[in-house]
Design a protein around this motif. Structure first.
Motif, mmCIF file in Angstrom:
data_model
loop_
_atom_site.group_PDB
_atom_site.id
_atom_site.type_symbol
_atom_site.label_atom_id
_atom_site.label_comp_id
_atom_site.label_asym_id
_atom_site.label_seq_id
_atom_site.Cartn_x
_atom_site.Cartn_y
_atom_site.Cartn_z
ATOM 1 N N SER A 186 -1.561 -4.067 -7.003
ATOM 2 C CA SER A 186 -2.891 -4.554 -6.628
ATOM 3 C C SER A 186 -2.955 -6.072 -6.735
ATOM 4 O O SER A 186 -3.537 -6.756 -5.876
ATOM 5 C CB SER A 186 -3.972 -3.925 -7.514
ATOM 6 N N PHE A 237 -5.254 5.465 0.959
ATOM 7 C CA PHE A 237 -4.156 4.535 1.221
ATOM 8 C C PHE A 237 -3.926 4.407 2.730
ATOM 9 O O PHE A 237 -3.693 3.315 3.250
ATOM 10 C CB PHE A 237 -2.881 5.007 0.520
ATOM 11 N N THR A 252 -9.024 -1.455 -7.245
ATOM 12 C CA THR A 252 -7.568 -1.545 -7.296
ATOM 13 C C THR A 252 -6.976 -0.266 -6.715
ATOM 14 O O THR A 252 -7.681 0.698 -6.435
ATOM 15 C CB THR A 252 -7.063 -1.710 -8.746
ATOM 16 N N PHE A 253 -5.648 -0.269 -6.571
ATOM 17 C CA PHE A 253 -4.981 0.944 -6.097
ATOM 18 C C PHE A 253 -5.177 2.090 -7.093
ATOM 19 O O PHE A 253 -5.224 3.262 -6.707
ATOM 20 C CB PHE A 253 -3.495 0.689 -5.888
ATOM 21 N N ALA A 282 -6.317 6.208 -6.552
ATOM 22 C CA ALA A 282 -5.104 7.022 -6.672
ATOM 23 C C ALA A 282 -5.377 8.495 -6.427
ATOM 24 O O ALA A 282 -4.510 9.238 -5.947
ATOM 25 C CB ALA A 282 -4.482 6.820 -8.047
ATOM 26 N N GLN A 306 0.713 0.442 -10.065
ATOM 27 C CA GLN A 306 -0.366 0.262 -9.104
ATOM 28 C C GLN A 306 -1.190 -0.987 -9.422
ATOM 29 O O GLN A 306 -1.614 -1.713 -8.517
ATOM 30 C CB GLN A 306 -1.262 1.503 -9.074
ATOM 31 N N VAL A 311 0.843 -1.206 0.000
ATOM 32 C CA VAL A 311 0.000 0.000 0.000
ATOM 33 C C VAL A 311 0.873 1.249 0.000
ATOM 34 O O VAL A 311 0.607 2.221 -0.732
ATOM 35 C CB VAL A 311 -0.947 -0.014 1.218
ATOM 36 N N ALA A 324 2.280 1.804 -3.319
ATOM 37 C CA ALA A 324 1.289 2.205 -4.324
ATOM 38 C C ALA A 324 0.954 3.693 -4.262
ATOM 39 O O ALA A 324 0.410 4.255 -5.225
ATOM 40 C CB ALA A 324 0.015 1.378 -4.144
ATOM 41 N N ARG A 325 1.265 4.336 -3.136
ATOM 42 C CA ARG A 325 0.955 5.768 -2.993
ATOM 43 C C ARG A 325 1.551 6.587 -4.146
ATOM 44 O O ARG A 325 0.888 7.456 -4.713
ATOM 45 C CB ARG A 325 1.508 6.304 -1.674
#
Length: 297
Positions: free
Chosen positions: A110, A205, A194-195, A199, A106, A95, A98-99
């Motif tokens: 995921s 997040f 998903t991430f 976004a 991403q 996580v 992914a930020r």
């Protein structure tokens, strides 16, 4: 047939030899078995008291075996929790990554996130010992310590693998993760798959991480509870072992032979038996001497 008449001396010597032989035989048996009470005829009172003590010790030993198995079952659950916590920490790392990742990254993260969730679900299902699983299905383990109905402990399991998404009990349920690599963000109090879909919401997040942290906290609480149960079970094992030792020692006090005493008895009995046989031989020699004097020898 003409009967042979034995003199009183011969009869006395023969009876003495028979008694001494029986005594020697018993001493030999006691030396062989290590016990002075080998059956009910040796000492009925001691025999039955010792048997009651031994039977109780054997029963407790059987219960102890069940407690040992319960310890193993709980230990397997604890190992599963430790592994799940490690996976959850990895999920938090994904996580965080992914930020600031690109959309393609991403999506890949995921998929990894979903796979870790799936592995957590599998661990929960695999944490089974002899058919007992304390991490999946809300199973409980009933552990008996004695024949008394109240002498027991109930070890409560918990369900990490609920069929539906339950943020209280099924956070790591396979239902939260999709085969296409997406995850059901509803399991984390969010919306999306998903991430990439979150976004544009940086705080999302953090919300996912907080939810995972809450899940880890619950895991640690369950691990502490299971660990406490293991400590209780281990103490009961120690208590049962000591109790069995006391019971067996009590039985031994009633039945074990003094090997030095039995050996001395055997030697003395053999000596007396030999003397008795010599006495019978001497008595027979005296009879022959008398016959020789009468001219009939």
């Amino acid at each position: 047939m003409t009967e042979v008449t034995q003199t009183a001396a011969v009869k006395n010597s023969l009876q003495s030899v028979q008694r001494t032989t029986a005594l020697a035989g018993r001493a030999q048996e006691n030396l062989t078995t290590g016990r002075r009470v080998n059956d009910v005829n040796d000492n009925p009172l001691a025999f039955f008291i010792a048997k009651a003590l031994t039977d109780t010790a054997n029963t407790l030993t059987g219960y102890k075996s069940g407690v040992d198995q319960a310890v193993s079952s709980v230990s397997v659950a604890n190992v599963g929790i430790e592994t799940i916590e490690n996976f959850a920490d990895q999920m938090k790392g994904l996580v965080e990554a992914a930020r600031s990742a690109s959309p393609s990254e991403q999506r890949a993260l995921s998929a990894q996130f979903a796979e870790l969730g799936n592995q957590i679900s599998q661990i929960a299902q695999d944490a089974s010992y002899l058919g007992q699983n304390l991490l999946s299905g809300n199973n409980t383990a009933e552990v008996r310590f004695d024949s008394r109905e109240d002498s027991q402990l109930t070890v409560d399991g918990f369900n990490l693998n609920g069929a539906g998404i339950d943020t209280d009990n099924g956070l790591f349920s396979v239902a939260a993760y999709q085969a296409d690599g997406s995850f059901d963000a509803d399991a984390f109090g969010l919306t999306g798959g998903t991430f990439t879909s979150i976004a544009g919401n940086p705080s999302a997040f953090s919300d996912i991480i907080n939810t995972i942290d809450s899940g880890i906290d619950r895991l640690r609480g369950q691990a502490a509870q299971l660990g406490s149960n293991v400590a209780i079970l281990q103490e009961r094992i120690n208590y049962t072992e000591n109790q069995v030792n006391v019971l067996e020692t009590g039985a031994d006090k009633l039945t074990l032979a003094d090997l030095n005493e039995e050996a001395a008895t055997l030697v003395a009995a053999n000596t007396r038996s030999q003397l008795g046989i010599n006495s019978i031989a001497l008595a027979g020699q005296q009879s022959r001497n008398i016959l020789e004097l009468l001219g009939q020898g």
